[in-house]
Design a protein around this motif. Structure first.
Motif, PDB file in Angstrom:
ATOM      1  N   LYS A   1       0.822  -1.209   0.000  1.00 30.26           N
ATOM      2  CA  LYS A   1       0.000   0.000   0.000  1.00 30.26           C
ATOM      3  C   LYS A   1       0.856   1.259   0.000  1.00 30.26           C
ATOM      4  N   THR A   2       1.990   1.235   0.678  1.00 33.78           N
ATOM      5  CA  THR A   2       2.841   2.413   0.708  1.00 33.78           C
ATOM      6  C   THR A   2       3.397   2.699  -0.680  1.00 33.78           C
TER       7      THR A   2
ATOM      8  N   THR B   1       1.834   1.992  -3.492  1.00 29.50           N
ATOM      9  CA  THR B   1       0.708   2.560  -4.230  1.00 29.50           C
ATOM     10  C   THR B   1       0.512   4.025  -3.853  1.00 29.50           C
ATOM     11  N   ALA B   2       0.650   4.336  -2.580  1.00 31.34           N
ATOM     12  CA  ALA B   2       0.512   5.726  -2.138  1.00 31.34           C
ATOM     13  C   ALA B   2       1.574   6.613  -2.770  1.00 31.34           C
TER      14      ALA B   2
ATOM     15  N   LEU C   1      -6.306   7.404   0.640  1.00 29.99           N
ATOM     16  CA  LEU C   1      -4.926   7.221   1.104  1.00 29.99           C
ATOM     17  C   LEU C   1      -4.861   7.043   2.611  1.00 29.99           C
TER      18      LEU C   1
ATOM     19  N   TYR D   1      -7.596   0.735  -1.446  1.00 23.08           N
ATOM     20  CA  TYR D   1      -6.330   0.782  -2.173  1.00 23.08           C
ATOM     21  C   TYR D   1      -6.419   0.119  -3.542  1.00 23.08           C
TER      22      TYR D   1
ATOM     23  N   GLY E   1      -0.747   6.534   3.323  1.00 20.41           N
ATOM     24  CA  GLY E   1      -0.133   5.261   2.971  1.00 20.41           C
ATOM     25  C   GLY E   1       0.899   4.792   3.961  1.00 20.41           C
TER      26      GLY E   1
ATOM     27  N   HIS F   1       5.028   0.483   7.783  1.00 14.82           N
ATOM     28  CA  HIS F   1       3.819  -0.308   7.521  1.00 14.82           C
ATOM     29  C   HIS F   1       4.073  -1.764   7.882  1.00 14.82           C
TER      30      HIS F   1
END
Length: 461
Positions: free
Chosen positions: A71-72, A74-75, A111, A161, A280, A294
């Motif tokens: 996810k980070t 993607t952010a 986000l 996400y 994120g 994360h």
């Protein structure tokens, strides 16, 4: 970063403490294998691993699945779009990705997990079933996608996400995977981070909770859900990513933008995010130490990446078990071991080569009413305003071309600080969001709201 830096090499006692921590984690967590790395000063300063298989010790080049650490990444892709002016965090999703059934949520809410969307997809457990069961966004969201009013509370959402990944594809005109490779992985030199596993990689295992036996977990391609948890990576690659998240990299995102990502953007949710959630990135407390990063998990794998900006230290822990070994806790412990055993040396103090005379003029004590504050000029040319001797509203300010200063943090983030000058050009007072700061408490010569008693200061009686 592949070779250990001699200048940053840890003391033998510290290295032993790190080895002991992951040995205990692997034994008590009953993990088939665990691999870890510690970063300091932008370099890998320690690597370690433990395994249950003789002669097969994993190293920092072996891939594990990293789950929601994805996810980070993607952010980061979304923040690149923001910095390029292609979208705004306040934009409704519908503006860039119409027809999802979640039109009213904003990019920033997705986000920060404040969109109100459900935590999981409808139907079967998406992490252990084929992506073919969810070929469209409508299959990911379902007929009733919301659990809360958008913007009202933090509620972790994997489908959220997925929407962000689809948003990247819509704006870029290429797949999420292609964008990730070209815009993040290649610039950062992360050639061992991939969507599908590449040898050497660990297998994912379920460990029986009450017996010392194991069972292989399925390794599904997540399809549309990939932006929420698909990636495979190594401790060495994630060490590079940790350095980027701490310092930025102009080829990907600026230091200012990654700092924004590390700042809480969601309401506090006790027991879930002690400091809230950034863009994120999770923000947690570990032994009084503020960590950002994360956690991640998918059937067969757990992962943790945490960094402490104050200690200039980060740690990555990867293991191939569904549960049992708390990778996030172990990674936080590794940061704590290094920070406590070998405290960071501060940068040597150096005077300015050339200081801004206007900024210098604003330095020193100021008073909001009777509350004493002080303005300092920092080494990076920013102003720092804070109360004297007590906790309170402190903030940093960036100079603007028009002569004002924009708040970057705290209560005054986004507010404008201006110096109000007298006809002779000298500074009368500071104006900050209607607050008047004067050189003396309730200075009668300054425009104090409500005026100042003409008799001035006096005793009783």
């Amino acid at each position: 970063m592949d070779a250990l830096s001699e200048d940053l090499e840890l003391l033998p006692a510290t290295r032993r403490a790190l080895r002991h921590r992951i040995a205990v984690a692997q034994s008590e967590g009953r993990a088939p294998s665990v691999v870890a790395a510690v970063v300091r000063g932008g370099e890998v300063v320690w690597e370690g691993s433990r395994t249950s298989v003789e002669g097969q010790r994993p190293d920092g080049n072996v891939q594990y699945r990293i789950g929601s650490i994805t996810k980070t990444f993607t952010a980061v892709l979304v923040m690149r779009l923001r910095d390029e002016g292609l979208l705004g965090l306040g934009d409704p999703l519908e503006k860039h990705l119409p027809g999802t059934g979640a039109a009213e949520v904003t990019v920033g809410q997705l986000l920060a997990h404040t969109s109100g969307l459900a935590a999981e997809t409808p139907g079967e457990w998406w992490e252990r079933t084929p992506a073919a069961l969810r070929p469209r966004l409508s299959d990911v969201l379902g007929q009733e996608p919301f659990r809360h009013e958008p913007g009202m509370r933090f509620h972790y959402s994997n489908p959220g996400y997925t929407l962000l990944g689809s948003l990247v594809e819509a704006v870029r005109g290429k797949s999420w995977e292609e964008a990730l490779r070209a815009e993040v992985l290649e610039p950062l030199g992360m050639d061992r981070t991939t969507v599908l596993p590449q040898a050497p990689h660990a297998g994912g295992w379920a460990v029986h909770p009450w017996a010392d036996v194991i069972m292989p977990e399925p390794m599904e391609d997540l399809g549309l859900m990939a932006p929420a948890g698909q990636l495979w990576s190594t401790t060495r690659d994630l060490a590079r990513f940790a350095v980027f998240l701490a310092r930025g990299d102009e080829r990907v995102l600026s230091a200012e933008t990654v700092r924004e990502m590390r700042t809480s953007a969601a309401p506090l949710e006790p027991g879930i995010a002690e400091f809230g959630y950034g863009l994120g990135m999770q923000l947690v407390d570990s032994g009084g130490r503020r960590l950002v990063g994360h956690s991640g998990s998918l059937p067969g794998f757990v992962a943790g990446l945490w960094l402490s900006e104050a200690d200039d230290a980060a740690a990555v822990v990867l293991a191939n078990c569904t549960s049992g070994l708390p990778a996030t806790t172990v990674a936080a412990d590794l940061v704590g071991i290094v920070a406590a055993a070998e405290p960071r040396f501060p940068e040597p103090w150096r005077p300015f080569r050339e200081a801004d005379p206007v900024a210098l003029e604003l330095c020193g004590p100021w008073y909001w009413g009777t509350a004493a504050h002080v303005v300092r000029l920092t080494a990076d040319g920013q102003l720092e305003l804070g109360p004297v001797g007590v906790s309170g509203r402190a903030a940093r300010f960036r100079a603007e071309p028009d002569g004002g200063w924009t708040g970057l943090s705290g209560y005054f983030a986004g507010e404008t600080l201006r110096a109000v000058r007298r006809p002779d050009g000298s500074v009368s007072n500071l104006d900050l969001g209607s607050f008047v700061f004067t050189r003396e408490p309730y200075d009668a010569q300054a425009p104090v709201p409500g005026g100042v008693d003409p008799q001035g200061w006096r005793g009783i009686g």
